[in-house]
Motif scaffolding. Structure first.
Motif, PDB file in Angstrom:
ATOM      1  N   ASP A  37       0.879  -1.160   0.000  1.00 51.22           N
ATOM      2  CA  ASP A  37       0.000   0.000   0.000  1.00 51.22           C
ATOM      3  C   ASP A  37       0.920   1.214   0.000  1.00 51.22           C
ATOM      4  N   CYS A  38       1.056   1.844  -1.161  1.00 47.55           N
ATOM      5  CA  CYS A  38       2.002   2.951  -1.312  1.00 47.55           C
ATOM      6  C   CYS A  38       1.558   4.200  -0.563  1.00 47.55           C
ATOM      7  N   LEU A  39       0.267   4.379  -0.379  1.00 50.71           N
ATOM      8  CA  LEU A  39      -0.255   5.561   0.306  1.00 50.71           C
ATOM      9  C   LEU A  39       0.023   5.504   1.804  1.00 50.71           C
ATOM     10  N   LEU A  40      -0.194   4.330   2.410  1.00 46.39           N
ATOM     11  CA  LEU A  40      -0.040   4.180   3.858  1.00 46.39           C
ATOM     12  C   LEU A  40       1.288   3.537   4.264  1.00 46.39           C
ATOM     13  N   SER A  41       2.166   3.272   3.314  1.00 48.83           N
ATOM     14  CA  SER A  41       3.486   2.675   3.565  1.00 48.83           C
ATOM     15  C   SER A  41       3.371   1.399   4.393  1.00 48.83           C
ATOM     16  N   ARG A  42       2.736   0.393   3.813  1.00 45.89           N
ATOM     17  CA  ARG A  42       2.583  -0.881   4.509  1.00 45.89           C
ATOM     18  C   ARG A  42       2.620  -2.026   3.502  1.00 45.89           C
ATOM     19  N   ARG A  43       2.825  -3.238   4.058  1.00 47.94           N
ATOM     20  CA  ARG A  43       2.954  -4.442   3.239  1.00 47.94           C
ATOM     21  C   ARG A  43       2.127  -5.552   3.854  1.00 47.94           C
TER      22      ARG A  43
END
Length: 167
Positions: free
Chosen positions: A127-133
């Motif tokens: 998730d590029c917006l929330l910086s998560r994987r």
């Protein structure tokens, strides 16, 4: 690892054979230490070459369309040359051919490759917006509603590769 051992021994035997052949061809007495020294130097040179070329050979073995997102370089006491130039022992690559982009979400196969260990292919979502994987092992195709998300640093090289180069 066994093949590397055999190749290292072969390099030493080959170097010793060259010295022996030179001695027979030139009909000159060479110092007794020259044959074992050349075998040792050849084995050491092959070992160093093998260590430093592993990452590029492993990356080429993955095939086209893989982007190396991160490498792990190490210094090891039993390999003193690594204190001058650290050696790559692991890397993470992303398969741009398998990437599926949906807005700020990127789903891709992540290759975890380590020297002297089994490699793994992990389907992941970023998730590029929330910086998560999230690992997408047991999730239905494209359904990330039940995903277990892990926060990542926004400057993480794997996240940056997925979001900047695959999107």
């Amino acid at each position: 690892m066994l093949l590397e051992f055999i190749a290292t021994i072969s390099a030493g035997v080959g170097a010793a054979g060259l010295i022996l052949g030179m001695q027979k061809l030139l009909r000159l007495p060479l110092p007794n230490w020259l044959m074992p020294a050349s075998a040792g130097i050849a084995m050491l040179a092959f070992t160093i070459w093998s260590e430093y070329s592993w990452a590029s050979r492993a990356e080429a073995g993955l095939g086209e369309g893989k982007l190396v997102a991160m490498t792990v370089d190490k210094k090891q006491i039993w390999r003193p040359w690594t204190f001058v130039f650290p050696v790559t022992t692991q890397f993470i690559a992303l398969d741009k051919d398998s990437a599926k982009v949906d807005g700020e979400m990127v789903q891709v196969d992540m290759y975890l490759v380590a020297r002297r260990s089994e490699s793994a292919i992990v389907p992941v979502a970023f998730d590029c917006l929330l910086s998560r994987r999230a690992d997408a092992f047991d999730l239905p195709e494209g359904d990330l509603t039940q995903a277990n998300w892990f926060d990542m640093d926004k400057n993480d090289p794997v996240l940056r590769t997925a979001c900047d180069q695959l999107r």
